[in-house]
Enzyme design. Structure first.
Site: not given
Length: 254
Positions: A9, A11
């Site tokens: 991932d 953010d």
């Protein structure tokens, strides 16, 4: 455990909004030094892979190729190509989604689209919702890019793509096919990109509801890092534990 590849991932994991997470930068550089394949898997449809690549380089001094970025937009395009229902699409979304779909050879169409694709749209209007509703009622294949109900910002939790999808599901009495994390479509497509199997990789992220459930729901090991959405005090109450939990990606042993 040694993994052949990493799904990561962005953010909350590699950076937090506009704030760098230094351990995230070191984590990526360690993978690069080891020549371990990785793919950033993001539900964000507002930015192209090239824009994500530029942001990583210019804001966070993380230098990767755009091919390492796999967005919900790309997964949506791959899904539509697999379905092969036609080439006309009505898009509720921003330029990153629209441009990606156009660049892939699809035509934007409001009249008789084969697909309605719904992502985050900060300029949503009632008219856009009308066009999408009528197209779905007339048989267009209803796709939601990602299920995120909210977007965390400095103002608080704002409506996400999932909120718009839920509205259209109500207005059409139709369920959308959801592409992004934690659903299986984006994960299977990401594995295809890496040319690896589920047992070969680990999903790394900060959000239990999207990143970690994407692994749990699809038979992929998970690494929860507590630098973003899911907090340390939440871990004991999680319904299914992540495979691994670390305070920082500096704590991960390759």
């Amino acid at each position: 455990m040694t993994y052949k590849g990493y799904l990561i991932d962005l953010d909350g994991t590699i950076y937090l909004g506009d704030t760098p997470i230094e351990a995230g930068k070191r984590f990526v550089e360690s993978l690069q030094e080891r020549k371990t394949p990785f793919l950033f898997v993001t539900n964000n449809t507002t930015k192209t892979p090239a824009a994500v690549q530029e942001k990583l380089a210019n804001h966070f001094d993380i230098h990767v190729s755009k091919e390492t970025v796999y967005t919900a937009t790309l997964a949506t395009i791959d899904y539509m190509k697999d379905k092969a229902l036609g080439d006309k699409v009505y898009v509720v979304g921003e330029s990153g989604l629209k441009d990606g779909i156009k660049d892939a050879g699809f035509k934007l169409d409001e009249e008789k689209p084969d697909y309605v694709v719904v992502g985050l749209d900060s300029e949503i209007t009632y008219e856009k919702l009308i066009v999408a509703t009528l197209a779905i009622q007339n048989g267009a294949h209803f796709i939601g890019t990602n299920p995120d109900k909210n977007i965390p910002t400095h103002r608080g939790l704002l409506p996400g793509a999932g909120s718009l999808i839920a509205l259209l599901e109500t207005s059409t009495q139709s369920k959308a096919v959801i592409i992004g994390k934690p659903e299986g479509i984006i994960m299977d497509k990401a594995l295809d990109k890496l040319n690896l199997t589920k047992k070969d990789v680990v999903m790394v992220g900060d959000n239990y509801e999207t990143d970690i459930k994407a692994g749990i729901n699809n038979g992929i090991d998970t690494l929860l890092v507590l630098t973003g959405f899911t907090k340390k005090e939440d871990v004991a109450e999680l319904p299914v534990a992540p495979t691994y939990v670390v305070d920082s990606l500096d704590d991960w042993s390759f």
